[in-house]
Write an enzyme that holds these catalytic residues in place. Structure first.
Site, PDB file in Angstrom:
ATOM      1  N   ASP A  85      -3.572  14.514  -0.418  1.00 20.66           N
ATOM      2  CA  ASP A  85      -2.822  15.675  -0.762  1.00 20.66           C
ATOM      3  C   ASP A  85      -1.541  16.066   0.074  1.00 20.66           C
ATOM      4  OD1 ASP A  85      -3.223  17.958  -3.002  1.00 20.66           O
ATOM      5  OD2 ASP A  85      -2.847  18.853  -1.134  1.00 20.66           O
ATOM      6  N   ARG A  86      -1.684  17.062   0.505  1.00 20.11           N
ATOM      7  CA  ARG A  86      -0.510  17.532   1.359  1.00 20.11           C
ATOM      8  C   ARG A  86      -0.355  16.736   2.593  1.00 20.11           C
ATOM      9  NH1 ARG A  86       2.796  20.125  -1.875  1.00 20.11           N
ATOM     10  NH2 ARG A  86       3.786  21.082  -0.305  1.00 20.11           N
TER      11      ARG A  86
ATOM     12  N   HIS B 251      -9.022  14.754  -8.422  1.00 18.60           N
ATOM     13  CA  HIS B 251      -8.083  14.966  -7.242  1.00 18.60           C
ATOM     14  C   HIS B 251      -8.891  14.868  -6.024  1.00 18.60           C
ATOM     15  CE1 HIS B 251      -4.763  16.287  -4.678  1.00 18.60           C
ATOM     16  NE2 HIS B 251      -5.346  17.218  -4.448  1.00 18.60           N
TER      17      HIS B 251
ATOM     18  N   ARG C 154       1.397  13.800   1.842  1.00 19.02           N
ATOM     19  CA  ARG C 154       2.985  13.859   2.058  1.00 19.02           C
ATOM     20  C   ARG C 154       3.379  13.907   3.223  1.00 19.02           C
ATOM     21  NH1 ARG C 154       4.003  14.617  -3.407  1.00 19.02           N
ATOM     22  NH2 ARG C 154       2.167  15.467  -4.411  1.00 19.02           N
TER      23      ARG C 154
ATOM     24  N   HIS D 106       0.440  25.947  -9.629  1.00 16.70           N
ATOM     25  CA  HIS D 106       0.434  26.798  -8.194  1.00 16.70           C
ATOM     26  C   HIS D 106       1.576  26.127  -7.524  1.00 16.70           C
ATOM     27  CE1 HIS D 106      -1.178  22.510  -7.617  1.00 16.70           C
ATOM     28  NE2 HIS D 106      -1.152  22.739  -6.378  1.00 16.70           N
TER      29      HIS D 106
END
Length: 318
Positions: free
Chosen positions: A109-110, A282, A113, A154
């Site tokens: 997820d983040r 996810h 990134r 979101h």
């Protein structure tokens, strides 16, 4: 949850002169691998995978700035303090302070990134990388349709000016947290009780919630500027990269195969490998920890063996 790991807190120097405490744990021995969590979690999400990888690796798992027990610096008007560049620099300094000049990294997820940004900003430090259940940030914003906007609503809520989303979420923060952790193809029961309690403690803190939203505001502004500059300069991922995604998640439902997307961003497309993790959503690390750990261990082992064959030494040891 990390009984055989040693907790640590290190204060790193931010690009704007801010001092940011980073919390993490370290365990195992062998080639180093850094594990980075995503929203709205902490390093606790990696527990079963970290324990397995620690059989053959030195495992470091941290809380990103703004998350968990790490520091929450002021964001500034351009949100740069929560850019993936700032977060990646934090983690590189942590690994330096722990004695690792080069290391593997896996992010979800983040955290994935942040890993992508680390691959571009610090290519000399990253030996190999795993990106779990994401498509590139710029790609996502460039390919918005009804399905993606609905699933990623979101993103567009969180980037609204402070303190509009902060006030809305503040009405029932734990209830809202549960909808997030129980969404995107996963169920709330996928998260171990002890880890869930930690996520709830962090999300109950208004300062933590604001910091997490600043992460998304940066993702829609300064991070896109950094991505555009790299694209214009022809910068590409150079390290071997593993891409994993949940078959029931948003990435799995993407019209284009995630491997095809990531291979376009690599210097050598053949260095990008990966697959779908069956019935997971996810939160594939939480739902399929053994399968995820096996994929990561295989990727690390195969790449380390290839490094030994090519150079006579393994290039990931500090």
């Amino acid at each position: 949850m990390f009984d055989d790991f040693t907790p640590f807190d290190l204060t790193v120097d931010g690009a704007a002169g801010e001092r940011v405490p980073i919390h993490g744990v370290r365990g195992g021995s062998g080639p180093p691998v850094l594990l980075l969590h995503g929203f709205p979690q902490t390093h606790a999400m990696w527990h079963p995978v970290a324990v397995e990888l620690a059989r053959t690796h030195t495992v470091v798992a941290t809380d990103l700035r703004g998350y968990g027990a790490s520091g929450r610096p002021d964001s500034g008007p351009d949100h740069a303090a929560y850019s993936f560049r700032a977060m990646a620099a934090d983690q590189v300094e942590v690994m330096t302070r722990l004695g690792f000049d080069r290391f593997a990294v896996a992010g979800h997820d983040r955290g994935a990134r942040v890993t992508h940004r680390m691959l571009l900003d610090h290519p000399e430090r990253v030996t190999r990388a795993a990106l779990l259940d994401i498509l590139p940030t710029a790609y996502m914003y460039d390919h918005v349709d009804k399905a993606s906007a609905t699933a990623y609503y979101h993103w567009f809520l969180f980037i609204q000016p402070a303190d509009v989303p902060e006030r809305l979420i503040g009405g029932d923060p734990i209830g809202y947290l549960h909808t997030l952790l129980g969404g995107w193809g996963s169920g709330l029961d996928a998260h171990p009780a002890e880890a869930l309690a930690g996520y709830e403690r962090a999300f109950a803190d208004p300062a933590a919630r604001h910091a997490m939203l600043e992460d998304y505001r940066a993702g829609a502004s300064i991070d896109l500027e950094h991505d555009a500059a790299d694209e214009a300069a022809g910068h590409r991922i150079a390290a071997p990269t593993l891409v994993l995604w949940g078959g029931r998640g948003v990435v799995g439902a993407n019209a284009e195969n995630p491997l095809h997307v990531w291979r376009r961003l690599a210097r050598d497309p053949s260095m990008v490998t990966g697959r779908e993790i069956g019935e997971a959503g996810h939160f594939l690390v939480d739902e399929r920890p053994a399968e995820t750990a096996a994929e990561l261990a295989r990727f690390l082992r195969d790449r380390e063996a290839a490094s030994v064959t090519q150079s006579g030494t393994c290039d990931v040891r500090p």
